[in-house]
Design a protein around this motif. Structure first.
Motif, mmCIF file in Angstrom:
data_model
loop_
_atom_site.group_PDB
_atom_site.id
_atom_site.type_symbol
_atom_site.label_atom_id
_atom_site.label_comp_id
_atom_site.label_asym_id
_atom_site.label_seq_id
_atom_site.Cartn_x
_atom_site.Cartn_y
_atom_site.Cartn_z
ATOM 1 N N GLY A 1 0.722 -1.064 0.020
ATOM 2 C CA GLY A 1 0.009 0.011 0.101
ATOM 3 C C GLY A 1 0.874 1.356 0.148
ATOM 4 N N LEU A 2 0.364 2.310 0.288
ATOM 5 C CA LEU A 2 0.909 3.613 0.305
ATOM 6 C C LEU A 2 1.547 3.825 1.658
ATOM 7 C CD1 LEU A 2 1.132 6.020 -1.970
ATOM 8 C CD2 LEU A 2 -0.482 7.359 -0.591
ATOM 9 N N HIS A 3 2.752 3.797 1.878
ATOM 10 C CA HIS A 3 3.159 3.861 3.286
ATOM 11 C C HIS A 3 3.749 5.327 3.439
ATOM 12 C CE1 HIS A 3 3.651 -0.392 4.779
ATOM 13 N NE2 HIS A 3 2.847 -0.374 4.124
ATOM 14 N N ALA A 4 3.693 5.860 4.563
ATOM 15 C CA ALA A 4 4.013 7.214 4.871
ATOM 16 C C ALA A 4 5.554 6.910 5.545
ATOM 17 C CB ALA A 4 3.427 8.104 5.848
ATOM 18 N N TYR A 5 6.277 8.049 5.399
ATOM 19 C CA TYR A 5 7.808 8.084 6.053
ATOM 20 C C TYR A 5 8.138 9.143 6.564
ATOM 21 C CZ TYR A 5 8.517 3.426 3.464
ATOM 22 O OH TYR A 5 8.283 2.217 2.928
ATOM 23 N N ARG A 6 8.641 9.449 7.766
ATOM 24 C CA ARG A 6 9.135 10.428 8.166
ATOM 25 C C ARG A 6 10.779 10.865 7.601
ATOM 26 N NH1 ARG A 6 8.018 7.264 12.364
ATOM 27 N NH2 ARG A 6 10.538 6.834 12.382
ATOM 28 N N VAL A 7 10.924 12.067 7.119
ATOM 29 C CA VAL A 7 12.141 12.476 6.611
ATOM 30 C C VAL A 7 13.070 13.024 7.886
ATOM 31 C CG1 VAL A 7 13.385 13.928 5.017
ATOM 32 C CG2 VAL A 7 11.157 12.919 4.255
ATOM 33 N N ASP A 8 14.128 12.164 8.087
ATOM 34 C CA ASP A 8 14.977 12.361 9.199
ATOM 35 C C ASP A 8 16.233 13.280 8.982
ATOM 36 O OD1 ASP A 8 13.110 11.246 10.858
ATOM 37 O OD2 ASP A 8 13.670 8.960 10.534
#
Length: 235
Positions: free
Chosen positions: A119-126
């Motif tokens: 699916g569409l996964h969200a990621y934090r840009v760290d």
């Protein structure tokens, strides 16, 4: 700029008859972003892999294979990744490409006990880098994987991650080299078809949730721009 695409897998049947190959998806993603790009594809089963002198940049596709499996082409591909790094050729890996780059540089890849990521996964840009423009504090993109980079190589920077996949985007000390667990080359229609095809393997509920998630906003276009920026700034 000559980009060598290493084809490590193909869309599963019958999707291979309806959709482009993974290298073609990569070309469709990157070609509109710069007239400087040219592309040449080598399959891992074709025989000899290219040498760093043969290309200006390296791009490694996704695959159903596992980095830890005993395929005859795994070690030669790792050797190519390390040789490209020594020659200072910029390289990018996607999904399996992400995993084999991490393994080649000393990281650990495992089949995750968290199960399928779909699916569409969200990621934090760290983290940040020059090529990550326009900047974003988070990114969302289609994924399809069971394996993950459990431990990043020494010196690698984690640029984006999530609770499900902490090592989502890596920037390697051996660079210029970056890799992405997600699939910015997957258009929504193909991602949906892939999930439906794997319904029996992944389960009805997981696939239904994955398909519903694809109605959300994807940052695949932004990620394509980042990848193009990376190659052009490294040239």
């Amino acid at each position: 700029m000559r980009l060598a695409i290493i084809e490590t897998g193909t869309p599963p049947a019958p999707l291979d008859e309806r959709y482009p190959s993974y290298p073609q998806m990569m070309e469709r993603m990157l070609a509109p972003l710069s007239g400087r790009f040219s592309f040449a594809t080598t399959g891992v089963e074709d025989g000899a892999l290219p040498r760093p002198a043969d290309f200006d940049g390296l791009l490694i596709t996704g695959s159903p294979a596992g980095v830890y499996e005993e395929h005859s082409w795994i070690e030669p591909l790792k050797d190519l990744i390390r040789a490209a790094a020594l020659a200072r050729r910029p390289q990018v890996g996607v999904c399996f490409g992400h995993q084999i780059m991490a393994a080649a540089f000393g990281g650990e890849v495992v089949k995750s006990d968290k199960g399928w990521g779909v699916g569409l996964h969200a990621y934090r840009v760290d983290g940040g880098a020059e090529w990550m423009t326009p900047a974003a504090s988070s990114i969302a993109c289609a994924v399809s994987h069971q394996d993950q980079v459990a431990n990043a190589p020494a010196g690698a920077r984690v640029l984006a991650g999530s609770d499900f996949c902490p090592n989502g985007v890596l920037d390697y000390a051996q660079g210029p080299a970056i890799s992405f667990q997600m699939h910015p080359e997957f258009e929504t229609e193909y991602a949906a078809a892939l999930y439906r095809l794997r319904r029996n393997r992944m389960g009805e509920a997981k696939v239904d949730d994955a398909l519903a998630s694809l109605r959300g906003r994807s940052d695949r276009g932004l990620m394509a721009r980042w990848i193009a920026n990376f190659y052009l700034q490294s040239d």
